[in-house]
Design a protein around this motif. Structure first.
Motif, PDB file in Angstrom:
ATOM      1  N   PHE A   1       5.817   0.475  10.183  1.00  0.00           N
ATOM      2  CA  PHE A   1       6.172   1.883  10.037  1.00  0.00           C
ATOM      3  C   PHE A   1       7.679   2.087  10.181  1.00  0.00           C
ATOM      4  O   PHE A   1       8.317   2.761   9.360  1.00  0.00           O
ATOM      5  N   VAL A   2       8.268   1.471  11.177  1.00  0.00           N
ATOM      6  CA  VAL A   2       9.704   1.657  11.421  1.00  0.00           C
ATOM      7  C   VAL A   2      10.531   0.881  10.405  1.00  0.00           C
ATOM      8  O   VAL A   2      11.568   1.373   9.938  1.00  0.00           O
ATOM      9  N   VAL A   3      10.111  -0.319  10.029  1.00  0.00           N
ATOM     10  CA  VAL A   3      10.852  -1.091   9.038  1.00  0.00           C
ATOM     11  C   VAL A   3      10.933  -0.334   7.713  1.00  0.00           C
ATOM     12  O   VAL A   3      11.995  -0.247   7.086  1.00  0.00           O
ATOM     13  N   ILE A   4       9.818   0.247   7.284  1.00  0.00           N
ATOM     14  CA  ILE A   4       9.842   1.027   6.046  1.00  0.00           C
ATOM     15  C   ILE A   4      10.691   2.281   6.220  1.00  0.00           C
ATOM     16  O   ILE A   4      11.419   2.692   5.307  1.00  0.00           O
ATOM     17  N   SER A   5      10.654   2.869   7.393  1.00  0.00           N
ATOM     18  CA  SER A   5      11.498   4.035   7.661  1.00  0.00           C
ATOM     19  C   SER A   5      12.978   3.680   7.613  1.00  0.00           C
ATOM     20  O   SER A   5      13.800   4.483   7.147  1.00  0.00           O
TER      21      SER A   5
ATOM     22  N   VAL B   1       0.813  -1.225   0.000  1.00  0.00           N
ATOM     23  CA  VAL B   1       0.000   0.000   0.000  1.00  0.00           C
ATOM     24  C   VAL B   1       0.842   1.268   0.000  1.00  0.00           C
ATOM     25  O   VAL B   1       0.311   2.360  -0.211  1.00  0.00           O
ATOM     26  N   ASN B   2       2.138   1.132   0.229  1.00  0.00           N
ATOM     27  CA  ASN B   2       3.012   2.302   0.278  1.00  0.00           C
ATOM     28  C   ASN B   2       3.498   2.636  -1.138  1.00  0.00           C
ATOM     29  O   ASN B   2       4.322   1.921  -1.713  1.00  0.00           O
TER      30      ASN B   2
ATOM     31  N   LEU C   1      -1.844   0.257   7.991  1.00  0.00           N
ATOM     32  CA  LEU C   1      -1.684   1.593   8.581  1.00  0.00           C
ATOM     33  C   LEU C   1      -0.218   2.011   8.610  1.00  0.00           C
ATOM     34  O   LEU C   1       0.119   3.159   8.315  1.00  0.00           O
ATOM     35  N   GLY C   2       0.671   1.085   8.962  1.00  0.00           N
ATOM     36  CA  GLY C   2       2.096   1.403   8.989  1.00  0.00           C
ATOM     37  C   GLY C   2       2.620   1.771   7.623  1.00  0.00           C
ATOM     38  O   GLY C   2       3.409   2.716   7.476  1.00  0.00           O
TER      39      GLY C   2
ATOM     40  N   ALA D   1       3.830   5.640   6.807  1.00  0.00           N
ATOM     41  CA  ALA D   1       5.252   5.774   6.477  1.00  0.00           C
ATOM     42  C   ALA D   1       5.480   6.676   5.269  1.00  0.00           C
ATOM     43  O   ALA D   1       6.555   7.274   5.131  1.00  0.00           O
ATOM     44  N   MET D   2       4.476   6.804   4.405  1.00  0.00           N
ATOM     45  CA  MET D   2       4.628   7.684   3.244  1.00  0.00           C
ATOM     46  C   MET D   2       4.782   9.148   3.652  1.00  0.00           C
ATOM     47  O   MET D   2       5.289   9.963   2.883  1.00  0.00           O
ATOM     48  N   LEU D   3       4.358   9.488   4.863  1.00  0.00           N
ATOM     49  CA  LEU D   3       4.439  10.871   5.320  1.00  0.00           C
ATOM     50  C   LEU D   3       5.843  11.266   5.759  1.00  0.00           C
ATOM     51  O   LEU D   3       6.162  12.458   5.824  1.00  0.00           O
ATOM     52  N   VAL D   4       6.684  10.269   6.053  1.00  0.00           N
ATOM     53  CA  VAL D   4       7.979  10.614   6.657  1.00  0.00           C
ATOM     54  C   VAL D   4       9.173   9.987   5.949  1.00  0.00           C
ATOM     55  O   VAL D   4      10.311  10.203   6.350  1.00  0.00           O
TER      56      VAL D   4
END
Length: 248
Positions: free
Chosen positions: A156-160, A74-75, A233-234, A238-241
């Motif tokens: 979220f953190v893994v994608i970051s 989804v990202n 959701l993660g 994650a697309m925001l940051v």
């Protein structure tokens, strides 16, 4: 998704589950050397299982977890699911299949390793707890929320991580899993991975384990649905940051 990537994802997930369920067995089952080693020992065991699995599954991008797969899907900043693996419905299904098969194999190998201790353990709940998660206080709605939050943090953190130059790779993900377990694992045992819970639960139901009791199918949807929601959701947040990245 190539056959090589499928096999890598399967074996990476197998190692994650072998070492993860193995540390639970060592802590929970009667007569083991690690009996009553504590929840922090379990956290580190799962973290090191991730560490090993990520290295083995490098060819697939090392999702090891359907929640990570849907988070990447989804990202829109992530171009592919893995090295040269396009974002297609069929590839997502292949990831899911590799993860579930690997999880089942890992749980089966754990049972073989601890066969005598499964036989010696008098409490069916301890036997099931090796294979799958269960809540400390049973409330499906609140347990679902816990799994959503824990998995959101993971994805979220893994994608970051992918958008930073840290280069820590598998070690960073392993420490993240330890941190999630230590901080958010108390209410549900932190499945944060549908394959991690469902695959071993199926194996528990199928194996001829002495005095095993039921497999608690009434709860089984929580550690599947919660992580999938958290993964979506993660991936979206994650697309925001993060900056656009290519996995692998």
């Amino acid at each position: 998704m190539s056959l090589e990537a499928f096999v890598a994802e399967m074996f990476g997930t197998m190692l994650l589950l072998l070492l993860g369920t193995g540390v639970v067995a060592n802590v929970a089952l009667a007569g083991t050397k690690g009996n009553n080693g504590g929840f922090l020992m379990v956290n580190f065991g799962w973290g090191l299982g991730v560490f090993a699995g990520v290295y083995v599954a490098a060819l697939s991008g090392a999702h090891l977890n359907p929640a990570v797969t849907v988070g990447l899907l989804v990202n829109s900043d992530v171009a592919t699911l893995g090295p040269d693996i396009d974002k297609t419905f069929m590839n997502v299904l292949l990831y899911f299949a590799a993860q579930l098969i690997g999880a089942m194999l890992g749980a089966f190998l754990c049972w073989l390793s601890y066969k005598q201790h499964f036989d010696a353990e008098p409490d069916p709940a301890n036997k099931l707890g090796v294979f799958s998660t269960g809540p400390a206080i049973r409330s499906n709605a609140w347990n679902l929320i816990t799994e959503i939050i824990g998995t959101f943090v993971l994805v979220f953190v893994v994608i970051s991580f992918a958008g930073t130059p840290s280069g820590l790779g598998p070690l960073a993900v392993a420490l993240l899993v330890v941190g999630i377990g230590a901080s958010l694992g108390g209410p549900t045992g932190y499945a944060i991975n549908p394959a991690r819970d469902l695959g071993p639960r199926i194996v528990h139901a199928l194996l001829p384990i002495k005095g095993k009791g039921g497999s608690d199918w009434g709860y089984s949807w929580v550690p599947v649905v919660g992580p999938l929601i958290g993964g979506v959701l993660g991936g979206l947040v994650a697309m925001l940051v993060t900056f656009p990245v290519v996995t692998g």
